[in-house]
Every structure is written in structure tokens, then in C-alpha cells.
Motif scaffolding. Structure first.
Motif, PDB file in Angstrom:
ATOM      1  N   THR A  63     -39.078  -2.602 -24.878  1.00 52.94           N
ATOM      2  CA  THR A  63     -38.661  -1.220 -24.685  1.00 52.94           C
ATOM      3  C   THR A  63     -39.888  -0.331 -24.594  1.00 52.94           C
ATOM      4  OG1 THR A  63     -38.474  -0.907 -27.065  1.00 52.94           O
ATOM      5  CG2 THR A  63     -36.467  -1.522 -25.899  1.00 52.94           C
ATOM      6  N   ARG A  64     -39.722   0.707 -23.837  1.00 57.02           N
ATOM      7  CA  ARG A  64     -40.813   1.656 -23.645  1.00 57.02           C
ATOM      8  C   ARG A  64     -40.201   3.043 -23.630  1.00 57.02           C
ATOM      9  NH1 ARG A  64     -44.260   2.962 -18.423  1.00 57.02           N
ATOM     10  NH2 ARG A  64     -42.184   2.903 -17.552  1.00 57.02           N
ATOM     11  N   LYS A  65     -40.771   3.911 -24.447  1.00 55.66           N
ATOM     12  CA  LYS A  65     -40.281   5.283 -24.474  1.00 55.66           C
ATOM     13  C   LYS A  65     -40.871   6.040 -23.292  1.00 55.66           C
ATOM     14  CE  LYS A  65     -39.543   5.488 -29.403  1.00 55.66           C
ATOM     15  NZ  LYS A  65     -39.847   6.141 -30.668  1.00 55.66           N
ATOM     16  N   ILE A  66     -40.014   6.785 -22.666  1.00 57.44           N
ATOM     17  CA  ILE A  66     -40.435   7.585 -21.514  1.00 57.44           C
ATOM     18  C   ILE A  66     -40.352   9.049 -21.918  1.00 57.44           C
ATOM     19  CG2 ILE A  66     -39.952   8.170 -19.118  1.00 57.44           C
ATOM     20  CD1 ILE A  66     -38.442   5.496 -18.937  1.00 57.44           C
ATOM     21  N   ALA A  67     -41.445   9.730 -21.762  1.00 56.85           N
ATOM     22  CA  ALA A  67     -41.453  11.160 -22.091  1.00 56.85           C
ATOM     23  C   ALA A  67     -40.629  11.899 -21.046  1.00 56.85           C
ATOM     24  CB  ALA A  67     -42.871  11.689 -22.117  1.00 56.85           C
ATOM     25  N   ASP A  70     -36.376  17.151 -21.600  1.00 57.37           N
ATOM     26  CA  ASP A  70     -34.922  17.333 -21.617  1.00 57.37           C
ATOM     27  C   ASP A  70     -34.495  18.425 -22.593  1.00 57.37           C
ATOM     28  OD1 ASP A  70     -35.474  16.107 -23.984  1.00 57.37           O
ATOM     29  OD2 ASP A  70     -34.088  14.442 -23.727  1.00 57.37           O
ATOM     30  N   GLY A  71     -35.351  19.331 -22.831  1.00 56.57           N
ATOM     31  CA  GLY A  71     -34.997  20.436 -23.712  1.00 56.57           C
ATOM     32  C   GLY A  71     -35.062  20.085 -25.186  1.00 56.57           C
ATOM     33  N   GLY A  72     -35.827  19.068 -25.553  1.00 60.15           N
ATOM     34  CA  GLY A  72     -36.009  18.719 -26.953  1.00 60.15           C
ATOM     35  C   GLY A  72     -34.937  17.811 -27.529  1.00 60.15           C
ATOM     36  N   ARG A  73     -34.144  17.162 -26.693  1.00 61.87           N
ATOM     37  CA  ARG A  73     -33.080  16.281 -27.201  1.00 61.87           C
ATOM     38  C   ARG A  73     -33.567  14.868 -27.506  1.00 61.87           C
ATOM     39  NH1 ARG A  73     -29.193  16.733 -22.598  1.00 61.87           N
ATOM     40  NH2 ARG A  73     -30.312  18.498 -21.810  1.00 61.87           N
ATOM     41  N   GLY A  74     -34.817  14.569 -27.254  1.00 64.34           N
ATOM     42  CA  GLY A  74     -35.330  13.229 -27.530  1.00 64.34           C
ATOM     43  C   GLY A  74     -36.019  12.627 -26.327  1.00 64.34           C
ATOM     44  N   VAL A  75     -36.163  11.325 -26.366  1.00 63.33           N
ATOM     45  CA  VAL A  75     -36.816  10.620 -25.267  1.00 63.33           C
ATOM     46  C   VAL A  75     -35.882   9.530 -24.758  1.00 63.33           C
ATOM     47  CG1 VAL A  75     -39.155  11.031 -26.128  1.00 63.33           C
ATOM     48  CG2 VAL A  75     -37.921   9.017 -26.857  1.00 63.33           C
ATOM     49  N   GLU A  76     -36.081   9.164 -23.511  1.00 58.88           N
ATOM     50  CA  GLU A  76     -35.328   8.050 -22.948  1.00 58.88           C
ATOM     51  C   GLU A  76     -36.073   6.766 -23.230  1.00 58.88           C
ATOM     52  OE1 GLU A  76     -34.119   8.252 -18.895  1.00 58.88           O
ATOM     53  OE2 GLU A  76     -33.509  10.333 -19.049  1.00 58.88           O
ATOM     54  N   VAL A  77     -35.325   5.684 -23.333  1.00 59.00           N
ATOM     55  CA  VAL A  77     -35.926   4.376 -23.581  1.00 59.00           C
ATOM     56  C   VAL A  77     -35.625   3.484 -22.387  1.00 59.00           C
ATOM     57  CG1 VAL A  77     -35.904   2.350 -25.075  1.00 59.00           C
ATOM     58  CG2 VAL A  77     -35.685   4.618 -26.072  1.00 59.00           C
TER      59      VAL A  77
END
Length: 131
Positions: A63-67, A70-77
């Protein structure tokens, strides 16, 4: 909710029963249904745990987090198949683990049928060293 290992074991036993019944229907043989289902109930938990351990050692996906803005809701993985680990697991499973599982299956089912251990060992030897 039932533990996953229990669910996997019961599903495996059910599939073993179904395949034995289908074999009985399509052939003129009577497979040792009780021995096959019992062996499945005994062998599934260690195999399940072993596969879990292998997955931890050689994860199939990384898994890799993608910056993401999104308005501070988190990051996509992002999940990506780890081809090297998957190939290593496949090769190991189809060689060494297959040898172990086949050996235990041949001997174990015979033992569950009440066949003496020396005859079970002979059956295993015949598979790997036919006359």
C-alpha cells in the motif's frame, strides 16, 4: 461473528463433502467420505494459519498513501500487486508445500480409515517412488 479460521474450516469441510458425493455419483467407487471430511477438518486450520504467516512475511499487495487535496478528509491509499512476493509464494506453495500436503493427505486419510501406519507409509512411498 464466527472467527475466520472457523468459517474457512467449515467451508472446506462442506466442499470436501460435496466433492466426495459428486465423485460417488459420477464413478462406481465409494470414496472414504468420513475420512476425507475429517482430514479436511484437521488440516484446514494449520494450512490457514500457515497462509496467514506467509502473507505477513511476503505481502501480496503493498500500500502507498497518495497525498490528495480533498479538503482535509484524509489520504487515499493505493494497493499495488507485489509481483515478486506473489511469484515467490506461488513457487513455494506449488513445490515444497505441495509435497508436504500431498504426503500428509495420502498418509492421513489412510490412517483415518484405520489402515496400519506401516501401510500408510508404504502408500506414500509408492506415490513418490513407483515400482
Amino acid at each position: 461473528m464466527a472467527p475466520r479460521i472457523l468459517v474457512a474450516t467449515l467451508q472446506s469441510a462442506f466442499l470436501s463433502l460435496c466433492s466426495s458425493l459428486v465423485a460417488t455419483y459420477f464413478t462406481n467407487s465409494n470414496p472414504p467420505i468420513l475420512a476425507l471430511v475429517t482430514f479436511t477438518l484437521l488440516s484446514t486450520p494449520p494450512n490457514y494459519l500457515w497462509q496467514q504467516k506467509i502473507e505477513k512475511l511476503l505481502p501480496g499487495y503493498t500500500t502507498r498513501k497518495i497525498a490528495v487535496d480533498d479538503g482535509g478528509r484524509g489520504v487515499e491509499v493505493e494497493k499495488k500487486l507485489n509481483v515478486k512476493n506473489t511469484a515467490m509464494k506461488f513457487a513455494f506453495d506449488q513445490t515444497i508445500l505441495a509435497l508436504i500436503n500431498v504426503t500428509l493427505f495420502i498418509g492421513g486419510v489412510r490412517l483415518l480409515q484405520g489402515i496400519p501406519p506401516n501401510e500408510c507409509l508404504q502408500a506414500v512411498k509408492e506415490v513418490y517412488r513407483p515400482d
